[in-house]
Design a protein around this motif. Sequence first.
Motif, PDB file in Angstrom:
ATOM      1  N   ALA A 135       0.822  -1.212   0.000  1.00 53.13           N
ATOM      2  CA  ALA A 135       0.000   0.000   0.000  1.00 53.13           C
ATOM      3  C   ALA A 135       0.854   1.259   0.000  1.00 53.13           C
ATOM      4  O   ALA A 135       0.529   2.234  -0.670  1.00 53.13           O
ATOM      5  N   GLY A 136       1.944   1.239   0.747  1.00 49.48           N
ATOM      6  CA  GLY A 136       2.764   2.442   0.840  1.00 49.48           C
ATOM      7  C   GLY A 136       4.249   2.191   0.761  1.00 49.48           C
ATOM      8  O   GLY A 136       5.037   3.121   0.937  1.00 49.48           O
ATOM      9  N   GLY A 137       4.651   0.948   0.468  1.00 49.98           N
ATOM     10  CA  GLY A 137       6.063   0.622   0.453  1.00 49.98           C
ATOM     11  C   GLY A 137       6.592   0.166  -0.881  1.00 49.98           C
ATOM     12  O   GLY A 137       7.756  -0.213  -0.994  1.00 49.98           O
ATOM     13  N   VAL A 138       5.746   0.182  -1.897  1.00 53.74           N
ATOM     14  CA  VAL A 138       6.182  -0.156  -3.253  1.00 53.74           C
ATOM     15  C   VAL A 138       5.606   0.876  -4.212  1.00 53.74           C
ATOM     16  O   VAL A 138       4.599   1.519  -3.917  1.00 53.74           O
ATOM     17  N   GLY A 168      13.401   0.748   1.559  1.00 50.21           N
ATOM     18  CA  GLY A 168      14.634   1.141   2.235  1.00 50.21           C
ATOM     19  C   GLY A 168      15.343   2.356   1.693  1.00 50.21           C
ATOM     20  O   GLY A 168      16.399   2.737   2.203  1.00 50.21           O
ATOM     21  N   GLY A 169      14.798   3.006   0.663  1.00 53.94           N
ATOM     22  CA  GLY A 169      15.449   4.196   0.118  1.00 53.94           C
ATOM     23  C   GLY A 169      14.445   5.187  -0.415  1.00 53.94           C
ATOM     24  O   GLY A 169      13.257   4.886  -0.526  1.00 53.94           O
TER      25      GLY A 169
END
Length: 321
Positions: A135-138, A168-169
């Motif tokens: 949802a918010g990390g890809v 992670g970035g």
Amino acid sequence: MKRFLPVLGALVLLVAVVGAVVWQRPETSPEAIASGDVVLQHADGSVLWRSGQQETPLVRQVLRELVAVGTSLDQLRDAGGALVVTTIDSKAQAGATEVVRQLASGRPASITAVDPANGGVRAYVPGTDPAVDYAGGVVREAGEAARPFGSVALMRAAGVPESAEVEGGRTKLLATDAALLRPLDVATAYATFAADGTHHDTHFITHVTEAGGKTLYRAVTAGKSVLGVDPGRSKEFAARVNEELRAGSLCDTYAEAACLPVEVKDGDVVRHAWMIAYTPRLSIVVFVGAESGVEVQSRPVTGTGLPYDVLRSFQEKLTTW
């Protein structure tokens, strides 16, 4: 003695009522927080998470927002503990979780729902893999989901940040012609259309209260017109988009609802699909990936296939839509 008995009875009743009220007081009221304990609550006051428990993708979003507003989990612990009230609707969250598990288990999938009236995230279910936040990390190519905005500038105005923390970035979201967006960004942007051109900053936290009861932070939910040079033009632009997206038949059983199915392809092969739907009360985005190697257990990953099934099943679980 006869005069004393009614008074005694009244006193017993009063003690019983007060005792019941105290006993029923939420365990996580500010006064009940253990020293150094940090508790996250749903919007209705029920417990979402307690420090020391496993951090889910939703919890990590809330903890990142704590840092963004000027504090952190460690600081709150060191200060004696705190209560963090989130915007998450416990019933909507439970419903979305059930739907994703039943219909999209094993696939990259998510449901994100944002309140257009204030920007609060009401449901955030980033899939069934606790290690990945779909949802918010890809980020994924937006495809036709970006078309109604007409320009990158309007997408930024509608709440899409220039970059976001992904895997992670920091990743730039709108640096190319093919906008790369998170489902959270899509739900945020379409919430602006749902609010007639008024944008409210998307957020997970309503307020933070220290163990002693002092309010440390409270979200500001004021909105601003962003889709035109003035409020009138912003509302007019939103009205045109809303009229177009309400003209289809996908959401015609819901008053005021607008829908947009989106497929992103490599040639004739669908890579992923979005199902976007909103009313003035809720902006919902369903994301489903079609990565190879995943056994198909349901309808195909097309705009009107599995993502639409997920949307409708979630809508049926909502008390307001």
